[in-house]
Design a protein around this motif. Structure first.
Motif, PDB file in Angstrom:
ATOM      1  N   HIS A   1      30.972  35.405  26.217  1.00 30.73           N
ATOM      2  CA  HIS A   1      32.211  35.747  25.535  1.00 30.73           C
ATOM      3  C   HIS A   1      31.908  36.083  24.083  1.00 30.73           C
ATOM      4  CE1 HIS A   1      35.474  33.881  28.302  1.00 30.73           C
ATOM      5  NE2 HIS A   1      34.412  34.229  29.009  1.00 30.73           N
TER       6      HIS A   1
ATOM      7  N   GLY B   1      36.483  46.263  27.951  1.00 35.70           N
ATOM      8  CA  GLY B   1      35.556  45.297  28.517  1.00 35.70           C
ATOM      9  C   GLY B   1      34.106  45.670  28.318  1.00 35.70           C
TER      10      GLY B   1
ATOM     11  N   GLY C   1      31.203  41.592  30.214  1.00 36.42           N
ATOM     12  CA  GLY C   1      32.536  42.169  30.138  1.00 36.42           C
ATOM     13  C   GLY C   1      32.716  43.448  30.918  1.00 36.42           C
TER      14      GLY C   1
ATOM     15  N   SER D   1      35.629  42.316  33.553  1.00 39.10           N
ATOM     16  CA  SER D   1      36.972  42.810  33.245  1.00 39.10           C
ATOM     17  C   SER D   1      37.558  43.610  34.404  1.00 39.10           C
ATOM     18  CB  SER D   1      36.929  43.681  31.985  1.00 39.10           C
ATOM     19  OG  SER D   1      36.555  42.920  30.864  1.00 39.10           O
TER      20      SER D   1
ATOM     21  N   ARG E   1      39.417  36.526  30.863  1.00 43.90           N
ATOM     22  CA  ARG E   1      38.001  36.394  31.212  1.00 43.90           C
ATOM     23  C   ARG E   1      37.684  34.964  31.660  1.00 43.90           C
ATOM     24  NH1 ARG E   1      34.325  39.616  28.414  1.00 43.90           N
ATOM     25  NH2 ARG E   1      32.716  38.289  29.345  1.00 43.90           N
TER      26      ARG E   1
END
Length: 363
Positions: free
Chosen positions: A222, A136, A78, A82, A24
């Motif tokens: 994150h 993700g 995500g 991802s 990431r």
């Protein structure tokens, strides 16, 4: 004629290559349009991913990549990042010149482990997007904890053990404070990535000395990857993803504990258990993965897939830790790269042609 070999391999001889997949945080403003710039010849591959995403109500990666402006809100969550990063990295892997390079092993950083599984053939294309997109999207309803990054090296890119001990001490102090949790998340070359809850992250930011008015640095969007805080995500991953998605790899894999998964001896149940178990809730030692990979497979070149080049520095730092290629420090690395690059970043426009069958003028 290909210009991708600065040293020359000789007739019939290939470079042995270790391929490294990014995690990431590598698809940023400068990477917007990466698929369109480099991979217009892979529309069927991209469309297959988008068919899957459209089927579960998500925007396609082709649409995300084609946006007029980069958006933190759109491109960093995500569930979007991802799939975008997987597509860019896998497409780059497809472009490696197999007449010049023999891929002897693959590894990756953090989410890059999922990509490495796909590169090695342990996940077939349909299985790869299902796993990567599912994991993700696990925190699309809200992040669990967060991450910050902190350097533990000197200016020469050599590990500073005093700083490493300081980071360990801060982790211990934070975990002794009421309501605070903090863990090592990733050993990333010359950096330590920490994961924790909000209280733990906030306290760590006050205890870690500021460096260059930049570190400790929070990693935007994150979660607390590779820490016990994600035990529920591990359980949900197992519930959502069957073991039948996994195959024995066609190419050797090196994981975040330095374990080698060989095409000849891989237990797919153990690979599944690691991927959705320890890999999610325990520290990811990317530095060890690089160390094991170069010692066991003796590559002539290390190829870091795009998008971006944020992983190039940590790979070089991990190699310096092992004094690989004779590199003792950053100066050695820089001089060697100028003379005959051993580390090739496909996300770097001036290096990309070294790994592909395309001449520099077409890249």
């Amino acid at each position: 004629m290909s210009q991708n070999n600065a040293e020359g391999t000789g007739a019939g001889k290939k470079h042995r290559a270790l391929v490294v997949a990014p995690g990431r945080g590598c698809y940023n403003k400068d990477e917007l349009g990466y698929l369109k710039r480099h991979h217009q010849d892979k529309l069927a591959f991209i469309d297959k991913i988008d068919q899957y995403r459209h089927g579960i109500g998500q925007r396609g990666i082709a649409e995300l990549d084609a946006q007029a402006k980069y958006s933190f809100k759109l491109h960093t969550p995500g569930e979007n990042a991802s799939a975008l990063i997987y597509a860019c990295a896998m497409a780059d892997f497809m472009d490696i010149d197999t007449a010049e390079y023999e891929v002897v092993a693959v590894t990756g950083n953090s989410m890059g482990w999922y990509i490495a599984l796909a590169l090695a053939g342990a996940l077939q294309p349909d299985a790869a997007i299902k796993l990567i997109n599912t994991m993700g999207s696990m925190m699309s309803d809200g992040l669990i904890g967060g991450q910050l990054i902190y350097p533990e090296m000197n200016e020469a890119w050599q590990t500073d053990l005093t700083v490493s001990r300081l980071v360990d001490d801060v982790i211990n102090q934070v975990n002794q404070a009421s309501g605070c949790e903090l863990f090592t998340s990733i050993y990333l070359g010359g950096y330590r990535v920490l994961a924790g809850n909000e209280a733990g992250m906030t306290l760590a930011e006050t205890l870690l000395p500021r460096i260059d008015d930049k570190y400790p640095m929070r990693l935007y969007n994150h979660g607390a990857f590779h820490s016990p805080l994600l035990s529920d995500i591990s359980d949900k991953g197992r519930a959502a993803l069957p073991e039948s998605l996994f195959n024995a790899p066609r190419v050797s894999l090196v994981d975040g504990q330095g374990k080698i998964w060989s095409p000849y001896s891989t237990d797919t149940t153990a690979l599944y258990d690691y991927t959705l178990g320890k890999q999610v809730i325990e520290p990811y030692d990317f530095s060890k993965a690089i160390a094991v990979a170069v010692k066991e497979f003796a590559p002539d070149k290390i190829i870091v897939l795009g998008p971006g080049n944020t992983l190039g520095g940590p790979v070089a730092q991990a190699l310096i830790q092992q004094q690989w290629f004779g590199w003792q420090d950053k100066t050695d690395f820089s001089a060697a790269q100028q003379a005959a690059p051993r580390l090739i970043a496909m996300g770097h426009d001036k290096q990309r042609f070294l790994a592909t069958s395309h001449d520099i003028e077409t890249c």
